[in-house]
Design a protein around this motif. Structure first.
Motif, short mmCIF file in Angstrom:
data_model
loop_
_atom_site.label_atom_id
_atom_site.label_comp_id
_atom_site.label_asym_id
_atom_site.label_seq_id
_atom_site.Cartn_x
_atom_site.Cartn_y
_atom_site.Cartn_z
N LYS A 1 4.45 5.92 0.40
CA LYS A 1 3.06 5.95 -0.03
C LYS A 1 2.69 4.62 -0.67
CE LYS A 1 -0.37 8.60 -2.59
NZ LYS A 1 -0.68 9.86 -3.25
N ASN A 2 1.54 4.09 -0.29
CA ASN A 2 1.01 2.88 -0.91
C ASN A 2 0.40 3.27 -2.25
OD1 ASN A 2 -0.41 0.64 -1.76
ND2 ASN A 2 -1.38 0.23 0.21
N THR A 3 1.09 2.94 -3.34
CA THR A 3 0.62 3.28 -4.68
C THR A 3 -0.15 2.14 -5.32
OG1 THR A 3 2.76 2.61 -5.58
CG2 THR A 3 2.45 4.95 -5.05
N GLY A 4 -0.35 1.04 -4.58
CA GLY A 4 -1.09 -0.09 -5.11
C GLY A 4 -2.58 0.07 -4.89
N THR A 5 -3.30 -0.96 -5.21
CA THR A 5 -4.76 -0.92 -5.09
C THR A 5 -5.27 -1.68 -3.88
OG1 THR A 5 -4.89 -2.83 -6.58
CG2 THR A 5 -5.08 -0.65 -7.57
N THR A 6 -4.34 -2.32 -3.14
CA THR A 6 -4.71 -3.02 -1.91
C THR A 6 -3.78 -2.59 -0.79
OG1 THR A 6 -3.27 -4.89 -2.49
CG2 THR A 6 -5.57 -5.03 -3.17
N ALA A 7 -4.21 -2.82 0.45
CA ALA A 7 -3.38 -2.45 1.60
C ALA A 7 -2.10 -3.29 1.62
CB ALA A 7 -4.15 -2.67 2.89
N ILE A 8 -1.02 -2.68 2.11
CA ILE A 8 0.23 -3.42 2.28
C ILE A 8 0.47 -3.63 3.77
CG2 ILE A 8 1.25 -2.60 0.13
CD1 ILE A 8 2.85 -0.56 1.67
#
Length: 477
Positions: free
Chosen positions: A401-408
């Motif tokens: 899961k991408n838990t950041g604020t921008t796309a990875i």
């Protein structure tokens, strides 16, 4: 004279071939199970058919079917209606003329006589099926992104209205494509009517049935179709009746066995709706408290959580998430990302389950998690989930899961096997193992993950299921 050795060799060869075939079948089944995390509707759950337009469900409703252009009902099991085998009335211009069925040697389209303006789609060739699927995929993606739980593709039986131009095999081949793509989006899929093909539902992978008027005795029939529907699908049935007589027959035999509702034929928003007498007794039992609440990751402005499922006598409708004692969100799943937080700050979380009747469980365990210092960042979390197991082997998914604020754009996960387990197959990943250490990175197809979204890699491993499950570390870039 009989020669025992050649005969023995032939027997051994046949045994080996049979064993390989069985192993291949088991692997295919296991891989199919690992590929989806779909959920099915609650058995005999109170249902409302809202494909004519969204409106607030009545108290006690657990399952709702709505058009893909609408939105799911909060806290309920939601089925997404799409017209997959015919054009919608007034929308035939959205389709290439080559994808609409025409009468032989004619430019005249084949129309569904019961629904003026609906034209049959031409699913007779693999090329056409692929092109039609490309358009339907957009709707299925829409269903998934909005948070629906299942898809209801209508007019599977259009071949019966094609004057012999479309065969049942054409319908089955297209349904297989729909099932495969729907499951890849972690959605369940229903068979709409089409009792003629019910015996093939399990082999195709269809999960449940949405049937209209199985309680009606049609002019050319000796009795209602409900018994045949039940024989094919068991209690995995949702039935919509439009007449009092059909409703009475269906309720008399199958109330509390599968879902039954009576609607008006136009399925008018806020129109007439009846349920079986006594089929919705007051539910006063609260779900069990969620367990295993864990903070799976954080960024400078968010905290991600996961927990184990609650149970309920009727069905869990959703989960409320609390931060520092105050409710901050609701979800029907078992993960949640709390966003908009201050950096370098510690927060406490708890989760409670609720059912469709409004009963709320006790609180889960409490966890604390600090956000990272700084603002936007690329970050991910990963969860290890066993999807199937058998003697000496198991299937698993690692859900990233991408838990950041921008796309990875890419990610990598690592873990250690505790007791000699070894990866034997993997998919959707580039995976290496050195001793007990495993490293898995995205392949060329699934590296990009939008903020808050999840993708999964699958694997098959030899050995016993590890207990406890391995802790997975995720890095993103």
């Amino acid at each position: 004279m009989t020669h025992a050795v050649p005969i023995l060799r032939r027997c051994l060869l046949l045994a080996v071939v049979a064993a390989l075939a069985l192993a291949s079948a088991l692997f295919s089944e296991a891989a199919a199970q690992a590929a989806t995390t779909k959920t099915l509707p609650p058995v005999a759950g109170s249902f409302d058919y809202q494909i004519g337009g969204d409106y607030p469900p009545a108290a006690g409703v657990q399952i709702v079917s709505r058009d893909h252009g609408g939105n799911p009902a909060s806290g309920l099991y939601n089925i997404c209606y799409i017209n997959a085998f015919q054009t919608q009335p007034g929308k035939s211009g959205d389709w290439a003329e080559s994808l609409i069925l025409h009468k032989p040697n004619s430019t005249e389209r084949v129309e569904d006589e019961g629904w003026p303006g609906e034209y049959l789609l031409d699913i007779r060739t693999a090329t056409n099926r692929s092109a039609i699927l490309a358009k339907v995929k957009v709707w299925i993606d829409e269903c998934a992104s909005k948070g629906f739980d299942a898809v209801e593709p209508d007019n599977y039986d259009s071949y019966t209205r094609s004057t012999g131009l479309i065969s049942d095999e054409h319908a089955v081949e297209f349904m297989k494509l729909l099932v495969q793509y729907t499951h890849s989006k972690n959605l369940a899929i229903a068979q709409k009517n089409t009792l003629e093909l019910a015996s093939r539902a399990d082999s195709i992978g269809i999960d449940f049935a949405v049937i209209e008027e199985c309680g009606v005795i049609w002019p050319d029939a000796d009795g209602p179709e409900c018994p045949a529907v039940f024989e094919a699908f068991g209690n995995r049935v949702i039935d919509i009746e439009y007449t009092d007589a059909g409703m009475t027959r269906a309720c008399t035999a199958y109330a509390k066995v599968f879902s039954i509702v009576q609607r008006d034929e136009a399925v008018t928003p806020n129109g007439p709706r009846k349920t079986c007498p006594g089929s919705n007794p007051a539910d006063t039992q609260a779900p069990s408290a969620p367990t295993g609440l864990t903070a799976t990751g954080s960024t400078g402005s968010s905290v991600s959580l996961s927990w184990s499922a609650s149970t309920d006598n009727v069905g869990v409708a959703g989960y409320d998430v609390f931060r520092n004692g105050g409710k901050v969100g609701t979800t029907t799943g078992r993960t949640y990302t709390d966003t908009g937080l201050a950096a370098a700050t510690t927060y406490q979380y708890q989760v409670k389950a609720k059912d469709a009747a409004g009963n709320v469980s006790g609180g889960s365990n409490t966890v604390s998690k600090a956000t990272l210092s700084g603002g936007t960042s690329k970050a991910c979390s990963a969860t290890f989930v066993v999807t199937d197991s058998w003697s000496g082997a198991f299937d698993a998914e690692v859900r990233v899961k991408n838990t950041g604020t921008t796309a990875i754009g890419s990610w990598k996960v690592t873990w250690n096997w505790p007791a000699g387990q070894r990866v034997t197959e993997s998919w959707d990943t580039v995976l290496t193992q050195n001793g007990g250490a495993v490293t898995a990175a995205n392949d060329s197809q699934n590296g990009s993950i939008a903020a808050g979204s999840t993708k999964a890699l699958g694997l098959m491993a030899s050995g016993n299921v590890p207990s406890p499950l391995p802790t997975v570390t995720c890095t993103a870039s």
